[in-house]
Design an enzyme around this catalytic site. Structure first.
Site, short mmCIF file in Angstrom:
data_model
loop_
_atom_site.label_atom_id
_atom_site.label_comp_id
_atom_site.label_asym_id
_atom_site.label_seq_id
_atom_site.Cartn_x
_atom_site.Cartn_y
_atom_site.Cartn_z
N ARG A 50 0.86 -1.19 0.00
CA ARG A 50 0.00 0.00 0.00
C ARG A 50 0.90 1.24 0.00
NH1 ARG A 50 -4.15 -1.47 4.80
NH2 ARG A 50 -2.18 -2.10 5.75
N ASP A 52 2.34 5.02 -0.33
CA ASP A 52 1.85 6.29 0.20
C ASP A 52 1.55 7.28 -0.92
OD1 ASP A 52 2.07 5.45 2.83
OD2 ASP A 52 4.08 6.29 3.09
N ARG A 202 12.07 5.60 2.95
CA ARG A 202 12.29 7.05 2.94
C ARG A 202 13.10 7.51 4.14
NH1 ARG A 202 6.42 9.18 2.61
NH2 ARG A 202 7.49 11.17 2.97
#
Length: 255
Positions: A50, A52, A202
């Site tokens: 999923r 972002d 990230r």
């Protein structure tokens, strides 16, 4: 109901992420709406990851259940027709067993993060790379990344909103390559693991950028990891340089 695996590519910029949301556009919602044009009813699809808001994909994998038997090629062509003009494409479609699951059958995810070094703003690459202006030391970033390979508690490198049951993950690989392009120097961070925590990639890339810029020593990555505290993490880099490149399964799905 026949089940089909979908290999999906998308530009994440117009979307609030993969997951369907009531009041914002999502990749899942776009594909489910296209499916409803083919078989009018409510559709629910599942994906391997999923992603972002703003995150892209070249190799996302999802599955859908249909009421009738579709030729996989015709199904992908029909979906691509009804997905227009959304920047989402079904690259391949194959029939799979009823118990095959895009998420739970997966044994590996692969991500790429693109970082562009140049002083001028991005034009053609806007929304597809993270631009930084300072030069980066490739060797230092590789030395910092080496501390993260293997089985670790990655609490430092996950979002406080992460819903994973445990912060312990095995990071199988981090490769960092320097690539000279017509737009400038890019650094490509390739990460591979069975699964990732929310914002893990990230958070890692943002920390390694600080190492490359000279603000952190490579060994400080180890210190941050061992702190098991979100406050010890470096800056979290923006989503638009991140790509879900592929998903691995025990047997190849798309040939």
């Amino acid at each position: 109901m026949p089940r089909y695996a979908l290999l999906v590519e998308y530009d994440g910029r117009p979307f609030a992420g993969w997951q369907r949301q009531a009041d914002q556009p999502s990749v899942q919602g776009a594909i489910e709406a296209a499916l409803a044009k083919l078989e009018p009813r409510d559709h629910t699809i599942a994906a391997a990851g999923r992603t972002d808001a703003g995150v892209h994909a070249r190799g996302q994998v999802a599955h859908c259940d249909m009421a009738k038997d579709w030729d996989p090629f015709r199904l992908s062509e029909a979906l691509n027709f009804h997905l227009k003009p959304a920047p989402v494409a079904i690259r391949a479609c194959v029939a799979v067993d009823d118990d095959w699951h895009a998420r739970f059958s997966a044994v590996e995810r692969r991500y790429l993060f693109r970082l562009l070094v140049r002083r001028a703003p991005c034009t053609l690459e806007a929304g597809q790379v993270w631009r930084v202006m300072n030069p980066l030391d490739l060797g230092a970033m590789r030395a910092g990344a080496a501390h993260l390979i293997g089985l670790h508690d990655f609490t430092t490198f996950r979002s406080t909103m992460c819903q994973a049951a445990s912060p312990v993950k095995t990071l199988d690989e981090i490769r960092i390559a320097q690539v000279e392009t017509g737009a400038g120097t890019e650094f490509h961070f390739s990460l591979r693991a069975r699964s990732f925590l929310h914002n893990q990639v990230r958070s890692i890339v943002g920390t390694l950028e600080r190492v490359g810029a000279g603000s952190w020593a490579p060994e400080e990555v180890q210190t941050a990891l061992e702190a098991r505290a979100r406050a010890a993490c470096g800056p979290v880099c923006p989503p638009h340089g991140l790509y879900l490149m592929g998903v691995g399964y025990p047997q190849a799905v798309f040939g």
